[in-house]
Design a protein around this motif. Structure first.
Motif, PDB file in Angstrom:
ATOM      1  N   THR A  79       0.790  -1.360   0.254  1.00 30.15           N
ATOM      2  CA  THR A  79       0.096  -0.122  -0.089  1.00 30.15           C
ATOM      3  C   THR A  79       0.800   1.285  -0.062  1.00 30.15           C
ATOM      4  OG1 THR A  79      -0.148   0.089   2.565  1.00 30.15           O
ATOM      5  CG2 THR A  79      -1.896  -1.224   1.462  1.00 30.15           C
ATOM      6  N   SER A  80       2.053   1.004   0.112  1.00 30.77           N
ATOM      7  CA  SER A  80       3.153   2.200   0.213  1.00 30.77           C
ATOM      8  C   SER A  80       3.266   3.154  -1.278  1.00 30.77           C
ATOM      9  CB  SER A  80       4.461   1.902   0.616  1.00 30.77           C
ATOM     10  OG  SER A  80       5.221   1.197  -0.248  1.00 30.77           O
ATOM     11  N   VAL A  81       3.884   4.204  -1.111  1.00 30.41           N
ATOM     12  CA  VAL A  81       4.258   4.965  -2.311  1.00 30.41           C
ATOM     13  C   VAL A  81       5.499   4.048  -2.921  1.00 30.41           C
ATOM     14  CG1 VAL A  81       5.203   7.126  -2.991  1.00 30.41           C
ATOM     15  CG2 VAL A  81       3.479   7.083  -1.461  1.00 30.41           C
ATOM     16  N   ALA A  83       5.776   1.016  -3.315  1.00 28.90           N
ATOM     17  CA  ALA A  83       5.330  -0.095  -4.152  1.00 28.90           C
ATOM     18  C   ALA A  83       4.853   0.489  -5.539  1.00 28.90           C
ATOM     19  CB  ALA A  83       3.985  -0.686  -3.332  1.00 28.90           C
ATOM     20  N   VAL A  84       4.243   1.860  -5.561  1.00 28.56           N
ATOM     21  CA  VAL A  84       3.671   2.335  -7.039  1.00 28.56           C
ATOM     22  C   VAL A  84       5.427   2.790  -7.483  1.00 28.56           C
ATOM     23  CG1 VAL A  84       2.877   4.244  -7.791  1.00 28.56           C
ATOM     24  CG2 VAL A  84       1.621   3.111  -5.891  1.00 28.56           C
ATOM     25  N   LYS A  85       6.175   3.333  -6.935  1.00 29.27           N
ATOM     26  CA  LYS A  85       7.425   3.693  -7.704  1.00 29.27           C
ATOM     27  C   LYS A  85       8.111   2.198  -8.034  1.00 29.27           C
ATOM     28  CE  LYS A  85      10.377   6.483  -6.039  1.00 29.27           C
ATOM     29  NZ  LYS A  85      11.179   7.126  -4.881  1.00 29.27           N
ATOM     30  N   ALA A  86       8.161   1.248  -7.380  1.00 25.47           N
ATOM     31  CA  ALA A  86       8.645  -0.030  -7.700  1.00 25.47           C
ATOM     32  C   ALA A  86       7.916  -0.634  -9.009  1.00 25.47           C
ATOM     33  CB  ALA A  86       8.828  -1.152  -6.663  1.00 25.47           C
ATOM     34  N   LEU A  87       6.345  -0.629  -9.079  1.00 27.11           N
ATOM     35  CA  LEU A  87       6.022  -1.037 -10.126  1.00 27.11           C
ATOM     36  C   LEU A  87       6.124  -0.472 -11.469  1.00 27.11           C
ATOM     37  CD1 LEU A  87       3.658  -3.005 -11.078  1.00 27.11           C
ATOM     38  CD2 LEU A  87       1.907  -1.467 -10.227  1.00 27.11           C
ATOM     39  N   VAL A 100      -1.367   3.325  -9.650  1.00 27.09           N
ATOM     40  CA  VAL A 100      -2.189   3.318  -8.480  1.00 27.09           C
ATOM     41  C   VAL A 100      -3.647   2.360  -8.527  1.00 27.09           C
ATOM     42  CG1 VAL A 100      -3.678   4.949  -7.025  1.00 27.09           C
ATOM     43  CG2 VAL A 100      -1.405   5.819  -7.953  1.00 27.09           C
ATOM     44  N   GLN A 101      -4.201   2.266  -9.859  1.00 29.96           N
ATOM     45  CA  GLN A 101      -5.460   1.578 -10.075  1.00 29.96           C
ATOM     46  C   GLN A 101      -4.878   0.040  -9.638  1.00 29.96           C
ATOM     47  OE1 GLN A 101      -6.491   2.793 -13.529  1.00 29.96           O
ATOM     48  NE2 GLN A 101      -8.067   4.249 -12.917  1.00 29.96           N
ATOM     49  N   LEU A 102      -3.827  -0.367 -10.210  1.00 28.40           N
ATOM     50  CA  LEU A 102      -3.232  -1.724 -10.038  1.00 28.40           C
ATOM     51  C   LEU A 102      -2.942  -1.867  -8.789  1.00 28.40           C
ATOM     52  CD1 LEU A 102      -1.227  -2.016 -13.443  1.00 28.40           C
ATOM     53  CD2 LEU A 102      -3.331  -3.488 -12.651  1.00 28.40           C
ATOM     54  N   GLN A 103      -2.296  -0.886  -7.936  1.00 32.36           N
ATOM     55  CA  GLN A 103      -2.175  -1.053  -6.704  1.00 32.36           C
ATOM     56  C   GLN A 103      -3.224  -1.237  -5.622  1.00 32.36           C
ATOM     57  OE1 GLN A 103      -0.861   2.580  -4.249  1.00 32.36           O
ATOM     58  NE2 GLN A 103       0.579   1.372  -3.348  1.00 32.36           N
ATOM     59  N   LYS A 104      -4.379  -0.635  -6.044  1.00 26.98           N
ATOM     60  CA  LYS A 104      -5.505  -0.681  -5.337  1.00 26.98           C
ATOM     61  C   LYS A 104      -6.224  -2.324  -5.526  1.00 26.98           C
ATOM     62  CE  LYS A 104      -7.041   4.096  -5.263  1.00 26.98           C
ATOM     63  NZ  LYS A 104      -7.858   4.915  -5.743  1.00 26.98           N
ATOM     64  N   GLU A 107      -4.252  -4.234  -3.330  1.00 21.73           N
ATOM     65  CA  GLU A 107      -4.651  -4.157  -1.859  1.00 21.73           C
ATOM     66  C   GLU A 107      -5.823  -4.859  -1.598  1.00 21.73           C
ATOM     67  OE1 GLU A 107      -4.977  -0.146  -0.071  1.00 21.73           O
ATOM     68  OE2 GLU A 107      -3.880   0.455  -1.919  1.00 21.73           O
ATOM     69  N   ALA A 108      -7.026  -4.782  -2.670  1.00 17.27           N
ATOM     70  CA  ALA A 108      -8.419  -5.330  -2.300  1.00 17.27           C
ATOM     71  C   ALA A 108      -8.383  -6.727  -2.406  1.00 17.27           C
ATOM     72  CB  ALA A 108      -9.461  -4.762  -3.494  1.00 17.27           C
ATOM     73  N   ASN A 109      -7.125  -7.313  -3.014  1.00 19.55           N
ATOM     74  CA  ASN A 109      -7.083  -8.938  -3.132  1.00 19.55           C
ATOM     75  C   ASN A 109      -5.923  -9.315  -2.728  1.00 19.55           C
ATOM     76  OD1 ASN A 109      -9.569  -9.410  -5.065  1.00 19.55           O
ATOM     77  ND2 ASN A 109      -8.669  -7.765  -5.895  1.00 19.55           N
ATOM     78  N   PRO A 110      -5.913  -9.453  -1.056  1.00 19.11           N
ATOM     79  CA  PRO A 110      -4.538  -9.951  -0.500  1.00 19.11           C
ATOM     80  C   PRO A 110      -4.536 -11.549  -0.907  1.00 19.11           C
ATOM     81  CG  PRO A 110      -6.431  -9.623   0.948  1.00 19.11           C
ATOM     82  CD  PRO A 110      -6.947  -9.081  -0.428  1.00 19.11           C
ATOM     83  N   GLU A 111      -3.351 -11.845  -0.703  1.00 15.27           N
ATOM     84  CA  GLU A 111      -2.969 -13.347  -1.140  1.00 15.27           C
ATOM     85  C   GLU A 111      -3.589 -14.297  -0.047  1.00 15.27           C
ATOM     86  OE1 GLU A 111       1.011 -13.842  -3.490  1.00 15.27           O
ATOM     87  OE2 GLU A 111       1.309 -12.487  -1.654  1.00 15.27           O
TER      88      GLU A 111
END
Length: 111
Positions: A79-81, A83-87, A100-104, A107-111
């Motif tokens: 959920t961190s910034v 993570a978005v940078k790494a992506l 950010v949409q992919l990050q969401k 977040e919404a689908n935890p392993e």
């Protein structure tokens, strides 16, 4: 899935391609023709394909995000910034909005 088609700086839609139905049909055909020794393995494979095919598009995108982050060695908070940078470093064509949409989704689908 090694990539998500349709993401670019100008285009933020995601096209998820699934071929699980083709794989499932091939497994059913193989199962119909299988010897008794082959059946247990093919039955297990068919069950795995069915469970994978049941995943939603959001779950597939979340799995892709986690895979891309893992490939970059990212082990932090999804959920961190960072993570978005790494992506975005892993997939330079991603816009900030798409990342950010992919990050969401992740977040919404935890392993």
């Amino acid at each position: 899935m090694t990539g998500i088609m349709g993401l670019s700086k100008k285009n933020n839609f995601v096209l998820t391609i699934r071929d699980a139905d083709v794989v499932a049909a091939a497994l059913r055909q193989a199962l119909a023709e299988a010897s008794p020794e082959e059946r247990p393995g093919l039955e297990r494979a068919a069950a795995l394909v069915e469970s994978t095919a049941a995943a939603t598009e959001s779950q597939l995108r979340a799995r892709w995000v986690r895979s891309r982050l893992a490939d970059t060695g990212f082990t932090g908070d999804i959920t961190s910034v960072e993570a978005v940078k790494a992506l975005r470093q892993a997939e330079p064509q991603l816009s900030l909005l798409a990342a950010v949409q992919l990050q969401k989704d992740a977040e919404a689908n935890p392993e």
